[in-house]
Structure formats: structure tokens, C-alpha cells
Design an enzyme around this catalytic site. Structure first.
Site, short mmCIF file in Angstrom:
data_model
loop_
_atom_site.label_atom_id
_atom_site.label_comp_id
_atom_site.label_asym_id
_atom_site.label_seq_id
_atom_site.Cartn_x
_atom_site.Cartn_y
_atom_site.Cartn_z
N LEU A 292 -4.21 -8.96 -37.02
CA LEU A 292 -5.01 -7.80 -36.66
C LEU A 292 -4.62 -7.49 -35.22
O LEU A 292 -4.89 -8.29 -34.31
CB LEU A 292 -6.50 -8.12 -36.76
N ARG B 107 -4.67 -14.18 -37.85
CA ARG B 107 -4.74 -14.16 -36.38
C ARG B 107 -4.97 -12.76 -35.83
O ARG B 107 -4.79 -11.77 -36.55
CB ARG B 107 -3.44 -14.73 -35.80
N ASP C 212 11.01 -3.15 -34.78
CA ASP C 212 10.57 -2.97 -36.16
C ASP C 212 11.06 -1.63 -36.73
O ASP C 212 11.40 -1.55 -37.92
CB ASP C 212 9.04 -3.07 -36.25
#
Lengths: 307, 307
Positions: A11, A90, A251
Site C-alpha cells: 500500500l 506492507r 516501471d
């Protein structure tokens, strides 16, 4: 469809403050929360580009529920594997001030062999419909460093190309399984090979088992060593973005590379898309997002040079 | 029983890192989570001291569920009022490194008039069995600054003494309702009165409506202006603790003051307990906890001086 696997999702919590001053108390002006982890970010970029994708990720505890709820709201297709231990997914906390970002990464829950078997089973279920598999980010505690190799071999059995974006032992131990493409950043490339020169280091990873190596060098662009040739790809000095959001940049590059592998694009086109998308992601405040106008503007400006 | 009200409670998250360096990425070594907010901390200290207590607090969303689960595990009696909006209870993130702590406080959800009415109803249900009421911490968004005054008047109707620990308008607007005791820290005292001298400022708050004023001055101890006299109470130089956990220290002082009001202890005894408990809380890593041995050691060492 492009499947992304995020073994240690998060998160992602972002706090805006005027200035982070160690050893003082801050009132946070704004809180942003989204599902994160590198594979989730890759899937989010692909989804925004209109490419069919599914994010596969183990989730647990209350933070896992918040991640699931955010994915539901965002419409990003995903398959979540519930952690048997119910240990909590986490958080990462990113404190953004007027100068730059400060990141605090929680370690995340331990995965058991059963949890990992469930992730592999999830991947096996998705691979028959997949055109590429993306493996992204750190391995959670409890997994052996060769865990990504399990997924590379599984993808090969389905004839699906694999992009691996990881560092350290998670990268080097997976090379023997012959991933289609690995995407280290400059630090990961140096750590994995002990070689400072990026081109020499990339050739070592290629000799070690990676069919292609695309290293992300930050504002300096991408360096590619492939069976079809070796290139440097980058934006001209005036368009290269410094600062910004480096996680999102890597990414976004992976999203472009996976999309190209899935679609069979030629390398020069692929690298140009990866450079432009990566630069457009640096301009966005949160990982998994990008500035579409900057992407379209920069795409024809990318310079490719054989090395 | 001592009832504590925490209008803006929190999930307190503590991260241990070797050193917080702005604009870099940190791997968090250890994560600690507990229910927080000043009134919750006060109740936790009272519970550890073996004093009957109930923490009253509004909770919402997934972080509210985590707070509830931690309170259940810790055995601390509480009454939670569910937020109608289901907005999430805030987090606080405290980054502890080898030098000191850096705190990031989320703003927290907005409370509606209906939410506040539910908190008042919860207090009305608990007050017949209460011997003191503690009102602690900032008021959430959406509440009028006189909200604590509502609770002070409610307590008076039940003949229950009230300790108010808040700053700014939440403090000054409540004075008209005549709280039994207010416990500002040095900065809150100065902000509320515009007067730099703590004794003169405390007398202004007393004249403004507080029956007693106990100001916490950090390592310098406590300054009390009461109907029975005015005192400074502190530890000798060698035992005063610098650095450590100042949030926990103030809350431990409030716990001692509330316990004394509930039990009818004389002021000198009360102030000695508040100083010793406060110093023992500074020595504990998390708010709501204290070093019991240090408390018992320091209690007879506290020096009281009429001012």
C-alpha cells in the site's frame, strides 16, 4: 494479455509536506493512497495504455484489503492470492516536499512455501492467455532467491516471453532459467556483476543467461544488449528529466518493453517507446501514472545509437 | 473509573531506521503499530497503573479496524463510536533513528454533527460510573472549537471533574465551561495567552475559567496554579530526562493528574506523581508506556517549591 507478478506488493502512502525536517513534528497536508509494488505499477501503466493486463499479487491483512479496494475502484484487473498467515501487506511511505521525495519501505510479510505455490498456481492459470509475463520487484522474506526462476521456467513451458525487473540474488539466481529480458538499473547492474561500465556489465548478464538486457540509466536513458544488436537510447539533453519519480520511471520502461515483447515490435521502436514512457512517468507524481502529452511529444525525439 | 475522550485518535505507526536522511530511500528495520491519540495514551497508562479506565473514541475505516483490534489485544477497555462516513481513522508515522524521532501526523477524518452527538451520547452513558473525565488532543476537522466545552458541561452535570489537555482554540474556547484542570505545555500556554512567562500565563488561564492549571515544561517539570496554592515540581538536574518521548510524557502527566482528581489526593502528592510518571514515560519508546522502575525510583526525589 500481459501478466505482471508482484511478490512483495504494497500500500503506497504519499504524504505532502512543505519541508521534511528530521527530528521535528509535521502536519501532513495531503494523503494519497494507492496499490503499489513494481508489478502493480507496470500493470497500471499498461492498463492506461489500453493494453489488456492482469496483476497477480499475494495480499494479506487490513492493508491487503485496502490494496484490493483501491484496485477495485481503479478498474485494474488483478488476481490476488490471500496469504495463509493473514500477515499484513506492507506499506511504503513517501514524503514529498518541495525539494524531492523521501521513501520509507516496510519489509513486508514473510511468504510460506504454500503461499508461493498459490502464486505459481495463479500464474499457471493466467499464462495460457498471456502474451508476456513481467516479474517485478524484491522477493518477500521466506522465499528462496531462485523463486523468480520458478516463474521463468513456467512461462517458457507456455511459450510466453518473460521480463524480469529485480536486483541482487533475485536477479542473478534467475539468469539460469533464461529470462527473455532483464531490466536492471545502473546500481543493480553494478551490484550483480561487480563491473562499473554499464555496457560491459550488461554483456556479462547476457552471457550469464538473459536473452536481452535493457539497463535503465536514469536521465541518461536506456542501454540495450539484445540478440539483434546493442543500442543506447535517450532523449536529447533539453528533454531529459532530472529529479521526479524514479520508481515510476523504471516501471513505465518495463511496461513498454513487455508490451513490445507481447506484440513482437522491433528493438529500435521498442526502446524509443520505453525511453519516452519512462520520461513521461518521471513527470507524474505517483508510480504507475504518466504524462500522456509528454509521452506523445517525446516519442519521435528519442535518439538511438548503436554501441 | 476514569473516562478518556480522544476525538481525533490515530493508528500510531513507528518505524526504526538507522538514520533518517531526507530525499533518500530507507529500508525500515522494524514496524510497531498501536492505537494512539492522547486520550488513548492516558487510558493505557491508567490501565497499566491498575486504575479502572475506559477510552472513548470515534473510529472509522480500515485503520479504525486496526485500532480496535489492537485495543482488543491489549485488554484496554474502550467504547468506540463508528464514524457514519466510514472515513478512515488517521495514522501517525514516527520515524525513530539513533538521534531522535521525526513525526508525520495525518489530518484525520472530518466528524459530522451526528458523529459528535454519538460521542456525547457515549460520554453520557459512561459518566454516571466515572470519577474523572479526560479530554485530550486536537479536535478533528468538522467540529466547532467549543466542542470540548460540550463535554465539560456534561461532566459538571454528573459532578465529575474534568482534565483538558489541548491547545489553541480547543483550549481557550473550553475555558468558559470551567474545566477542573487544564494541562497545556509551554508552547500551548504561550500561544493561548500571548505571554512568555509561564507563571503569568498560567494565572491568565486560571482567571479565564480553568479551576487549576498545570503546565508541563518538558525536562523543567510542572508548574501548577491551583485554588490551594501554586507550585513548581521537578526532578533534580541529574534525574531530569532530555530527548526521549515528549508525547508520552505529557499524556502520563495527565494520567497522574486525573487519577489524583478521581481519588482526591492533595496537590503536592499529585504533582510529585505527575512529574515522576512523566519522566518515566519519556524513558519508554512508545506513548502510553512508562518505565515502572524509574517511576518508583524518582517519586520520592521530586522537589516541590511554592511559587
Amino acid at each position: 494479455m500481459i501478466v505482471t507478478v508482484t511478490p512483495n506488493p504494497a500500500l503506497d502512502v504519499t504524504y505532502a509536506v512543505p519541508a521534511l525536517r528530521p527530528h521535528t513534528t509535521h502536519r501532513v497536508d495531503a494523503v494519497h493512497e494507492q496499490a503499489g509494488g513494481k508489478g502493480v505499477n507496470v500493470a497500471r501503466v499498461l492498463h492506461t495504455l489500453g493494453r489488456p493486463t492482469t496483476a497477480l499479487l499475494p495480499l494479506g491483512g487490513p492493508t491487503g484489503d485496502v490494496v484490493r479496494a483501491e484496485l477495485d475502484r481503479s478498474g485494474l484487473p488483478y488476481l490476488s492470492v490471500p496469504l495463509r498467515s493473514r500477515a499484513a501487506t506492507r506499506r511504503t511511505v513517501t514524503v514529498v516536499d518541495e525539494a524531492d521525495a523521501t521513501v520509507l519501505n516496510e519489509p513486508g510479510p514473510e511468504l510460506t512455501a504454500e503461499d508461493w505455490a498459490a502464486v505459481l498456481a495463479g500464474a499457471a492459470g493466467l499464462l495460457p492467455a498471456a502474451r508476456a509475463l513481467v516479474l517485478s520487484g524484491s522477493l518477500p522474506r521466506g522465499l528462496h532467491p531462485g523463486a523468480y526462476g520458478d516463474l521463468v521456467r513456467l512461462a517458457h513451458r507456455h511459450g510466453v516471453p518473460v521480463v524480469l525487473d529485480a536486483g541482487g540474488a533475485a536477479l542473478t539466481e534467475a539468469l539460469a532459467a533464461r529470462p527473455t529480458l532483464v531490466k536492471p538499473n545502473a546500481a543493480e547492474l553494478r551490484d550483480a556483476t561487480g563491473i562499473a561500465d554499464p555496457l560491459a556489465a550488461a554483456r556479462v548478464l547476457a552471457d550469464g543467461g538473459a536473452r536481452a538486457v535493457v539497463a535503465s540509466l536514469g536521465p541518461a536513458g536506456l542501454l540495450a544488449v539484445t540478440p539483434g544488436g546493442a543500442w543506447h537510447a535517450g532523449l536529447p539533453e533539453g528533454r531529459a528529466v532530472r529529479g521526479g519519480n524514479p520508481t515510476g520511471a523504471g516501471d513505465a520502461a518495463v511496461a513498454a518493453l513487455a508490451a513490445a515483447l507481447a506484440g513482437g515490435s522491433p528493438w529500435p521502436q521498442t526502446l524509443a517507446e520505453a525511453v519516452a514512457l519512462s520520461a513521461a512517468a518521471v513527470r507524474a507524481p505517483y508510480a504507475g501514472h504518466f504524462d500522456r502529452q509528454a509521452y506523445l511529444y517525446d516519442l519521435p525525439l528519442v535518439r538511438l545509437r548503436p554501441v
